[in-house]
Design an enzyme around this catalytic site. Structure first.
Site: not given
Ligand code: BG6
Length: 489
Positions: A247, A184-185
């Site tokens: 997230h 989960d980044h």
């Molecule tokens: C992804 C979603 O997991 O996270 C995207 O599928 C979203 O829709 C993105 O834009 C957001 O990641 P970050 O790191 O740009 O906030």
């Protein structure tokens, strides 16, 4: 950590995620000297490409340095990176592709000293439709018997509790939990990692983060662009599955968990699971859904050709969660997430209770704000005396702005942090199976209601203009749970 040679295989190497996130992160780690010195990176995908075409594609999103003084060093690093990249094309649903991949891996490994470990990390940047097959194909054909194996996987992990369980059990039939790294980044983002330090490294914060002092918490995710280009994918999932269930819930669990016994991955994840288990499923009445419509020349969600006509898929959601444990009972956690809004920002805003008696009442509330992006910051809004010959309190800020305070440090990207953790074998910032399960339990009933799964009518999202602050009722929604707007909230 793995000792010996490591080969890092990226499946879905010609796709968007690999191009935009995985390869740029691998390059930065390579350039900074964080990757094992003898690492080799192999791309695998269906598209037929020459090695040169693949190198160009894999590095197309890597940005040259802003500071021209670093240009030469950057070029050298890029040339070095090209040398450790190779590519194999093949299908995901037939053994023949994995056998070709295996031949290639053996060729790379045959150049290494005898007796040395041959470790393999498989990173699946793949659509869900081929996910299970690929995991099985890799296990059958490419599992190293002469070293360790790791499998990195990423959402979507199903669409609800049941489909997630199905997917996870198919995965588990092949890969042990100890070999599986679920990304989960958001857990790799610097400010989410900082929550652990802020909470458990500061007496002054720890003492007030509870129901006695906190009125409400808002976790907000705003993006200034719509689903342009990926409407078809998005429509199957919607904003809640896209960012809230994973997230934002991850950020919430780190913000609210009790202090882990140690830094070990299992101790941290035990505490996260414990707090998540105390959250009852979200109710329809604690929800506000929205969908953006065209404004100022920008297309509405339904104007996207890849989106089914008349779709009621939410591109905005406000959801309120409660935690039934002694620390947080009764405190509303308001999650808000939306695409095509007025700005791009992700933040956690803890709003404290009113000063209710004594010499100062009717005064602004204190707030602790953790800005996850852009421009990482932590600030505490406090009342202070307006300097001068009168006694008047004004809201002010104690501001920790990363770009001002940490001028020499480059904040790492989430994927850099997580890929390095996976290489090192640190699982603290990866999602455990039981964590995923309990996350789906919180969200599945509301998602079934939105999807009309039980035959009910699907709720209609409120329209909001592209580039606006969201549906008209969004502010009233937060106010219902006690949030009081300050001048910039
Ligand atoms: C992804 C979603 O997991 O996270 C995207 O599928 C979203 O829709 C993105 O834009 C957001 O990641 P970050 O790191 O740009 O906030």
């Amino acid at each position: 950590a793995f000792i010996g040679e490591t080969v890092f295989v990226v499946l879905g190497a010609s796709g968007d995620l690999a191009k935009k996130k995985t390869f740029p992160a691998l390059f930065t780690l390579f350039r900074q000297g964080h990757l094992p010195s003898d690492i080799h990176i192999v791309g695998y995908a269906r598209t037929k490409m020459t090695p040169e075409e693949f190198q160009t594609r894999a590095t197309s999103y890597i940005k040259p340095p802003k500071n021209k003084e670093h240009q030469a060093e950057f070029e050298t690093a890029l040339a070095g990176f090209h040398k450790i990249l190779s590519y194999v094309s093949g299908p995901y649903d037939q053994d023949s592709g994995y056998q070709d991949l295996e031949k290639h891996l053996r060729e790379i490994e045959s150049k290494r000293a005898k007796g040395e470990k041959r470790n393999r990390i498989f990173y699946m940047a793949l659509p869900p439709s081929v996910f299970t097959e690929a995991a099985a194909g890799l296990k059958k054909n490419n599992y190293s018997t002469e070293g360790g194996n790791r499998l990195i996987v990423e959402k979507p992990f199903g669409k609800d509790l049941e489909s997630c369980r199905e997917m996870m059990s198919a995965l588990k039939a092949e890969w042990a939990e100890s070999e599986t790294y679920r990304i989960d980044h958001y857990l790799g983002k610097e400010m989410v990692k900082n929550l652990l330090v802020l909470r458990f490294g500061n007496i002054v914060l720890d003492a007030v983060l509870n129901k006695n002092s906190v009125s409400n918490v808002q976790i907000t995710f705003k993006e200034p662009f719509g689903t342009e280009g990926r409407g078809g994918y998005f429509d199957e999932f919607g904003i809640i599955r896209d960012v809230c269930q994973n997230h934002l819930l991850q950020a919430l669990s780190v913000l609210t968990m009790e202090r882990p016994v140690s830094f070990s991955a299992e101790d941290i994840r035990d505490e996260k699971v414990k707090v998540l288990r105390a959250i009852p499923p979200i109710k329809p009445q604690d929800t506000l859904l929205g969908q953006y419509v065209a404004a100022d020349g920008k297309p509405g969600y339904l104007d996207d050709d890849t989106v089914p006509k008349g779709s009621t898929c939410p591109t905005f959601a406000a959801l309120t969660l409660f935690i039934n444990n002694p620390r947080w009972e009764g405190v509303p956690f308001i999650m808000k997430a939306g695409k095509a809004l007025n700005e791009g920002k992700v933040e956690i805003r803890v709003q404290f209770k009113d000063v209710t008696s004594g010499i100062f009442t009717d005064i602004a509330r204190d707030e602790l704000v953790v800005r996850i992006q852009p421009d990482e910051a932590v600030y505490l809004k406090l009342n202070s005396k307006l300097p001068g010959l009168i006694t008047k309190a004004v809201p002010t800020e104690l501001n920790l702005n990363y770009s001002e305070r940490f001028t020499d440090v480059e904040v790492p990207q989430a994927y850099e942090a997580l890929i390095l953790d996976a290489i090192k074998g640190d699982r603290s910032n990866f999602v455990r199976d039981d964590e995923l399960d309990v996350a789906w339990k919180i969200f599945t009933p509301i998602l079934h209601w939105i999807d009309g799964v039980d035959g009910g009518e699907k709720p209609k999202p409120e329209p909001y203009a592209y580039g606006s602050r969201g549906p008209a009722d969004s502010a009233a929604f937060s106010a219902r749970y006690g949030f009081r707007r300050t001048e910039e909230g």
